[in-house]
Design a protein around this motif. Structure first.
Motif, PDB file in Angstrom:
ATOM      1  N   ARG A 166       1.218  41.281  42.588  1.00 39.31           N
ATOM      2  CA  ARG A 166       1.507  40.417  43.743  1.00 39.31           C
ATOM      3  C   ARG A 166       1.506  41.199  45.039  1.00 39.31           C
ATOM      4  NH1 ARG A 166       6.389  37.362  42.186  1.00 39.31           N
ATOM      5  NH2 ARG A 166       7.343  38.935  43.510  1.00 39.31           N
ATOM      6  N   LYS A 167       1.943  42.484  44.957  1.00 40.25           N
ATOM      7  CA  LYS A 167       1.980  43.336  46.156  1.00 40.25           C
ATOM      8  C   LYS A 167       0.622  43.991  46.394  1.00 40.25           C
ATOM      9  CE  LYS A 167       6.545  42.935  46.593  1.00 40.25           C
ATOM     10  NZ  LYS A 167       7.258  42.396  47.730  1.00 40.25           N
ATOM     11  N   MET A 190       7.088  42.925  33.860  1.00 39.43           N
ATOM     12  CA  MET A 190       7.550  42.460  35.168  1.00 39.43           C
ATOM     13  C   MET A 190       7.036  43.368  36.279  1.00 39.43           C
ATOM     14  SD  MET A 190      11.502  41.654  36.247  1.00 39.43           S
ATOM     15  CE  MET A 190      11.833  43.084  37.273  1.00 39.43           C
ATOM     16  N   MET A 191       7.134  44.682  36.051  1.00 41.63           N
ATOM     17  CA  MET A 191       6.678  45.634  37.068  1.00 41.63           C
ATOM     18  C   MET A 191       5.183  45.446  37.357  1.00 41.63           C
ATOM     19  SD  MET A 191       7.556  48.113  39.074  1.00 41.63           S
ATOM     20  CE  MET A 191       9.028  48.994  38.536  1.00 41.63           C
ATOM     21  N   ALA A 201       1.652  57.426  39.569  1.00 44.51           N
ATOM     22  CA  ALA A 201       1.931  58.348  40.676  1.00 44.51           C
ATOM     23  C   ALA A 201       0.892  59.463  40.705  1.00 44.51           C
ATOM     24  CB  ALA A 201       3.338  58.937  40.533  1.00 44.51           C
ATOM     25  N   ASP A 245       4.668  54.757  35.013  1.00 43.14           N
ATOM     26  CA  ASP A 245       5.050  55.034  36.396  1.00 43.14           C
ATOM     27  C   ASP A 245       4.586  56.427  36.838  1.00 43.14           C
ATOM     28  OD1 ASP A 245       6.790  55.840  34.422  1.00 43.14           O
ATOM     29  OD2 ASP A 245       8.615  55.473  35.535  1.00 43.14           O
ATOM     30  N   VAL A 259       4.799  42.357  39.531  1.00 47.57           N
ATOM     31  CA  VAL A 259       5.203  42.614  40.914  1.00 47.57           C
ATOM     32  C   VAL A 259       4.127  43.415  41.631  1.00 47.57           C
ATOM     33  CG1 VAL A 259       6.884  43.803  42.380  1.00 47.57           C
ATOM     34  CG2 VAL A 259       7.664  42.527  40.389  1.00 47.57           C
ATOM     35  N   MET A 260       3.622  44.443  40.960  1.00 41.93           N
ATOM     36  CA  MET A 260       2.591  45.279  41.583  1.00 41.93           C
ATOM     37  C   MET A 260       1.347  44.464  41.894  1.00 41.93           C
ATOM     38  SD  MET A 260       2.850  48.938  39.681  1.00 41.93           S
ATOM     39  CE  MET A 260       4.118  50.117  40.175  1.00 41.93           C
ATOM     40  N   VAL A 319      -0.925  46.219  44.687  1.00 44.32           N
ATOM     41  CA  VAL A 319      -1.063  47.617  44.281  1.00 44.32           C
ATOM     42  C   VAL A 319      -2.152  47.663  43.208  1.00 44.32           C
ATOM     43  CG1 VAL A 319       0.118  49.580  43.178  1.00 44.32           C
ATOM     44  CG2 VAL A 319       1.370  48.075  44.729  1.00 44.32           C
ATOM     45  N   LEU A 362       6.783  51.951  31.087  1.00 44.45           N
ATOM     46  CA  LEU A 362       7.598  52.611  32.107  1.00 44.45           C
ATOM     47  C   LEU A 362       8.537  53.640  31.470  1.00 44.45           C
ATOM     48  CD1 LEU A 362       8.772  49.638  34.359  1.00 44.45           C
ATOM     49  CD2 LEU A 362       7.064  51.367  34.911  1.00 44.45           C
ATOM     50  N   PHE A 377      10.469  61.830  42.649  1.00 45.29           N
ATOM     51  CA  PHE A 377      10.039  60.631  41.931  1.00 45.29           C
ATOM     52  C   PHE A 377      11.184  60.097  41.082  1.00 45.29           C
ATOM     53  CE2 PHE A 377       8.356  58.725  38.055  1.00 45.29           C
ATOM     54  CZ  PHE A 377       7.406  57.852  38.543  1.00 45.29           C
ATOM     55  N   PHE A 426       9.122  55.708  44.269  1.00 47.43           N
ATOM     56  CA  PHE A 426       9.513  55.022  43.038  1.00 47.43           C
ATOM     57  C   PHE A 426      11.022  55.155  42.776  1.00 47.43           C
ATOM     58  CE2 PHE A 426       8.329  53.003  39.067  1.00 47.43           C
ATOM     59  CZ  PHE A 426       7.297  52.239  39.535  1.00 47.43           C
ATOM     60  N   ILE A 432      -2.312  58.004  42.106  1.00 50.68           N
ATOM     61  CA  ILE A 432      -2.187  57.675  43.532  1.00 50.68           C
ATOM     62  C   ILE A 432      -2.269  58.953  44.365  1.00 50.68           C
ATOM     63  CG2 ILE A 432      -0.587  56.794  45.288  1.00 50.68           C
ATOM     64  CD1 ILE A 432       0.322  54.693  43.168  1.00 50.68           C
ATOM     65  N   ASP A 465       7.777  48.608  49.048  1.00 51.49           N
ATOM     66  CA  ASP A 465       7.224  47.261  48.944  1.00 51.49           C
ATOM     67  C   ASP A 465       7.383  46.731  47.514  1.00 51.49           C
ATOM     68  OD1 ASP A 465       5.926  45.005  49.879  1.00 51.49           O
ATOM     69  OD2 ASP A 465       3.938  45.788  49.398  1.00 51.49           O
ATOM     70  N   VAL A 466       7.066  47.570  46.523  1.00 54.17           N
ATOM     71  CA  VAL A 466       7.154  47.142  45.125  1.00 54.17           C
ATOM     72  C   VAL A 466       8.608  46.850  44.747  1.00 54.17           C
ATOM     73  CG1 VAL A 466       6.900  47.922  42.739  1.00 54.17           C
ATOM     74  CG2 VAL A 466       5.047  48.292  44.380  1.00 54.17           C
TER      75      VAL A 466
END
Lengths: 152, 152, 152
Positions: free
Chosen positions: A89-90, A82-83, A13, A9, A86-87, A92, A70, B4, B34, A16, B117-118
């Protein structure tokens, strides 16, 4: 920017923010040290000759950007998986995609020589994309010349 | 300032620094992303329609500033409760009080849209005090214009 | 620079960066708060009169720079001990040595008064090398005047 952590995570960040700032035309350098060096490891690792301790570090630390976990809710891998789903699908970007974007925006990757020495990591075990292996003196000079410095 | 984390101790440090700087007349913006989004959640949460994963995130993440835990010595809640009691006796402001002080000093609260969103968080689940929902581009522009940027 | 953590790896990184920047002629101040105060504790501790809670904090928090643990791979002390041995073999300065180097390069040590109050730490329990006990207002003024501010 100092990337000290190897939590998925936090590293995401970092990238990003790095790509966001580079997209605005800011020159960005990322200095990977200590646990953060894991992000730059090649997978699979090339053959190298190592002493026992270095081999142990090599086995215990995550091997590259796809292996990070994570910082919270890892839950033996379940939460991290899982994270990631999800990312995806979104829509990211994944960490390897973010690293690719950072590269194409001209973000520099610098690996900390002292941490490499402690962890027993050799240059050929790190991605070819690494621009420079350097010490804290180089980092300090970058930080001095830089408008924004983050420790992640 | 990037928030964060959702550890009580780190978030309190973030707000103490933010109010301290704002009290000196510095313009301060806090960008919550996050885990940090937890700080901005309303409690109780308003009714929303969610998919299963978003509902799971909602259930697992702390619901607002009063539900955060210490990063160390949490001890199943005992350490966190003890720390809150000690702070109350020493007349340290609680986190909700610090947030109120930050607001009255003009500190801006920005929520990260990608992280919302996530995590499956909708705008109405966050405090009305949130000034803006924005992306990394907005953060990067703020960081560029800012003298000091912290990642907490 | 805010030193919030008492993880050995993060605190070492803080001092390596601080000495690196000070060696380039930058004025560096380190503001120790919350868990970070542990770094400045004297060992052995002087005799002080404390209430029960303060005594508990005193017993639970690491007593000085030689007692810190790694943030990862601590493994009940085994990992931390191994890391220290590896660092010694690689001729990396120990944390007490780094602190000494920082002092001789003119790095200022500032202890957070609010955190001392919460933890029940008295001035005489902290190293004589601490230049100042100060509040967030002092920190905010330092950050405003500073080119680079890190939260570690």
């Amino acid at each position: 920017m100092v990337v000290f952590s190897n939590d998925l995570d936090k590293v995401m960040a970092a990238f990003i923010i790095a790509t966001g700032m580079a997209a605005l035309g800011t020159k960005v350098s990322m200095f990977f040290t200590f646990w953060g060096l894991s992000v730059l490891r090649k997978d699979p690792a090339p053959q190298t000759i190592k002493d026992v301790i270095s081999a142990m570090f090599g086995a215990m630390l995550p091997r590259g950007a796809t292996k990070l976990a994570l910082s919270k809710m890892h839950m033996l891998g379940l939460g991290t998986r899982m994270m990631k789903q999800v990312m995806a699908r979104k829509r990211v970007s994944t960490l390897p995609e973010l690293m690719q974007q950072a590269r194409s925006l001209g973000v520099r990757f610098v690996a900390c020589d002292m941490a490499m020495d402690v962890m027993g990591l050799q240059r050929e075990e790190l991605l070819d994309e690494v621009d420079e292996v350097a010490g804290v003196g180089t980092f300090a000079a970058m930080a001095q010349a830089s408008g924004t410095t983050l420790f992640i």
